[in-house]
Scaffold this motif. Sequence first.
Motif, short mmCIF file in Angstrom:
data_model
loop_
_atom_site.label_atom_id
_atom_site.label_comp_id
_atom_site.label_asym_id
_atom_site.label_seq_id
_atom_site.Cartn_x
_atom_site.Cartn_y
_atom_site.Cartn_z
N THR A 1 -11.46 8.93 21.77
CA THR A 1 -12.48 9.98 21.75
C THR A 1 -13.84 9.42 21.31
OG1 THR A 1 -11.82 10.57 19.50
CG2 THR A 1 -10.85 11.85 21.29
N ALA B 1 -15.68 4.66 24.69
CA ALA B 1 -15.17 4.83 26.06
C ALA B 1 -14.51 3.57 26.61
CB ALA B 1 -16.30 5.26 26.99
N ARG C 1 -19.63 -0.22 21.97
CA ARG C 1 -20.91 0.42 21.71
C ARG C 1 -21.60 -0.23 20.51
NH1 ARG C 1 -22.88 5.12 18.90
NH2 ARG C 1 -24.44 6.18 20.17
N VAL D 1 -12.61 7.09 32.63
CA VAL D 1 -13.62 6.72 31.64
C VAL D 1 -14.83 7.61 31.86
CG1 VAL D 1 -15.08 4.88 30.72
CG2 VAL D 1 -12.78 4.35 31.54
N GLU D 2 -15.13 8.42 30.85
CA GLU D 2 -16.23 9.38 30.89
C GLU D 2 -16.22 10.21 32.17
OE1 GLU D 2 -19.73 7.04 30.03
OE2 GLU D 2 -19.36 7.21 27.88
N GLN E 1 -13.06 10.37 25.69
CA GLN E 1 -14.04 9.65 26.49
C GLN E 1 -13.32 8.74 27.48
OE1 GLN E 1 -17.50 8.05 25.12
NE2 GLN E 1 -17.98 9.73 23.78
N SER E 2 -12.10 8.35 27.11
CA SER E 2 -11.36 7.42 27.94
C SER E 2 -9.86 7.68 27.82
CB SER E 2 -11.68 6.00 27.50
OG SER E 2 -10.97 5.06 28.25
#
Length: 198
Positions: A85, A88, A131, A112-113, A22-23
């Motif tokens: 993973t 992010a 998150r 990032v994403e 994800q990042s």
Amino acid sequence: MAKVELKKPIVDEISASIKDAQSVVLVDYRGLTVEQDTQLRKNLREAGVTYKVYKNTFMNFAFKGTDCEGLTQYLEGPSAVAISTDDATAPARVLSEFAKTAEKLEIKAGIVEGTMYDAKGIASIAKIPSRDTLISKLLGSLQSPITNFARVMNQLAEKGGAGSAAAEAEAPAAEAAAEAEAPAAEAAPAEAEAPAAE
């Protein structure tokens, strides 16, 4: 064995790491002491972030044809890569926080994403809470009105206000119903007398 055959497993390892990432954030770690580097690795590991130092040529080969291809322009000098993973914002957040105490750590850029950011962009992303933190804040804000409502209802029940309030609400309703029935009852006999008079 040829050099290419020795390099391929490393390039494949990098490719596998960034495939579902994800990042991905690149940093220049020059000037960090062993103690600082050990602490940085520990902080990243606790946040679920993979942190490794690779040769720029290996990363260059691994980044080609992926979302990370834009990072190849930043592959100058010693480079380490932080990959997440799950969260992010975790690499950017942990690296930026650590860079406040270790001035030698330089964030180069990151993805990032699927979107590429320079060092300033990564610094902005680092300000976004994790998150889990965002979800807990959301749940807290949703739970607060319900909790307050339950507390008020409980206080009314303890004071006996809920029973008397319900009784007071029922009394005017009963009076209104009785008043509505009274004119209807008076009109009914008047209608019954009217046909008899004819």
